[in-house]
Scaffold this active site. Structure first.
Site, PDB file in Angstrom:
ATOM      1  N   SER A  21       0.824  -1.197   0.000  1.00  0.00           N
ATOM      2  CA  SER A  21       0.000   0.000   0.000  1.00  0.00           C
ATOM      3  C   SER A  21       0.871   1.266   0.000  1.00  0.00           C
ATOM      4  CB  SER A  21      -0.955  -0.059   1.199  1.00  0.00           C
ATOM      5  OG  SER A  21      -2.042   0.814   1.054  1.00  0.00           O
ATOM      6  N   ASP A  48      -8.729  -6.907  -4.428  1.00  0.00           N
ATOM      7  CA  ASP A  48      -8.461  -5.774  -3.555  1.00  0.00           C
ATOM      8  C   ASP A  48      -9.522  -4.696  -3.771  1.00  0.00           C
ATOM      9  OD1 ASP A  48      -7.410  -3.786  -1.991  1.00  0.00           O
ATOM     10  OD2 ASP A  48      -5.554  -3.549  -3.130  1.00  0.00           O
ATOM     11  N   HIS A  62      -7.054  -6.497   0.201  1.00  0.00           N
ATOM     12  CA  HIS A  62      -5.965  -5.527   0.281  1.00  0.00           C
ATOM     13  C   HIS A  62      -4.878  -5.992   1.244  1.00  0.00           C
ATOM     14  CE1 HIS A  62      -4.047  -1.638  -0.206  1.00  0.00           C
ATOM     15  NE2 HIS A  62      -4.008  -1.500   1.115  1.00  0.00           N
TER      16      HIS A  62
END
Length: 281
Positions: free
Chosen positions: A97, A227, A257
């Site tokens: 991320s 995701d 995610h």
């Protein structure tokens, strides 16, 4: 802070006919080294060295949010760690991320110390563009995307923008929707407010990432089809802006995610395969 590295010694590895890789794991926004606990355990059990780092002010790092004045300081634990690698050692940097920005910065500064930079459904900056550009594009497309995530008051006037803390609904619906319920409970108890640093001068510098530095490092993007935190369509958009980036896919059917929590074995196996491919080149 660093989760201690553990690995079989090199003689054991050689006897087993295995490569011993050093994986350096970098978390995303509001998270910490703790979110890698499953994947780190599996990588170590396979005989590899693992260092899971807390960025400044995150996880168990002792700094207060207001003490971390810029993105350079936020990324300092990773930058110092890579700089201190022994001569000749090259680590596999793994970003998740928002951690993609810190890994990109480390790859730009120390390309000779990076065997590969792996972006697990992570922010993937492009050479010749500011690191903040991808976040700008995503937020512009999805202004209401973050649900009950809260903007907090900025205590330190030196830091532009407001810190954020992910909301429970956002985490449950967008980040952890396929993860075990106990991992969502863990995440809800451990997330900390964080600054995105999107208006930081370093994040806005279009000349920061160069072909000689970051662009010379082998980059691999792990695309996660299910995701909802960074949807697959936007993952592909980032990939298209960085020609030459290799792509691996975690297909629909299990990973969200938080791929390191929802499908830790698949991700660990994939990371080892990526690292082995570099050794076999």
């Amino acid at each position: 802070m660093v989760v201690d590295t553990i690995a079989l010694d090199k003689q054991q590895q050689q006897q087993a006919g295995q490569h011993c890789h050093h994986f350096v794991l970098v978390h995303g926004l509001c998270h910490g080294a703790w979110c890698w606990y499953k994947a780190a355990t599996l990588l170590r059990a396979a005989g590899h060295a693992v260092s899971a780092l807390d960025m400044a002010g995150c996880g168990a790092h002792p700094a207060r949010l207001a003490d971390v004045r810029c993105f350079e300081e936020y990324s300092r634990p990773l930058l110092d760690f890579v700089a201190a690698l022994p001569p000749g050692e090259r680590a596999v940097l793994v970003a998740h991320s928002h951690g993609g920005y810190s890994v990109a910065l480390a790859a730009e500064r120390f390309p000779e110390k990076v065997a590969a930079a792996v972006f697990v459904t992570a922010s993937l900056p492009a050479v010749g563009r500011s690191m903040a550009a991808a976040t700008d594009e995503f937020v512009a497309e999805e202004p209401d995307f973050f649900l009950d995530t809260k903007l907090l008051e900025q205590e330190n006037p030196e830091i532009p923008g407001n810190p954020v803390i992910f909301g429970p609904r956002f985490m449950a619906q967008k980040l952890y929707q396929l993860s075990p319920a106990e991992d969502l409970t863990l995440g809800l108890s451990l997330v900390r407010p964080a600054n995105r640093f999107n208006d930081d001068a370093l994040m806005r510098d279009e000349k920061l990432l160069t072909e000689k530095g970051y662009g010379s490092v082998r980059r691999v993007f792990v695309l996660v089809e299910d995701d909802l935190g960074i949807p697959a369509e936007f993952q592909r958009h980032m990939i298209a802006q960085s020609p030459g980036v290799e792509v691996e896919t975690m297909a629909a059917g299990g990973a969200d995610h938080m791929a390191m929590l929802s499908q830790p074995q698949e991700l660990a196996d994939l990371l080892v395969r990526i690292a082995d491919n570099k050794c076999n080149e």
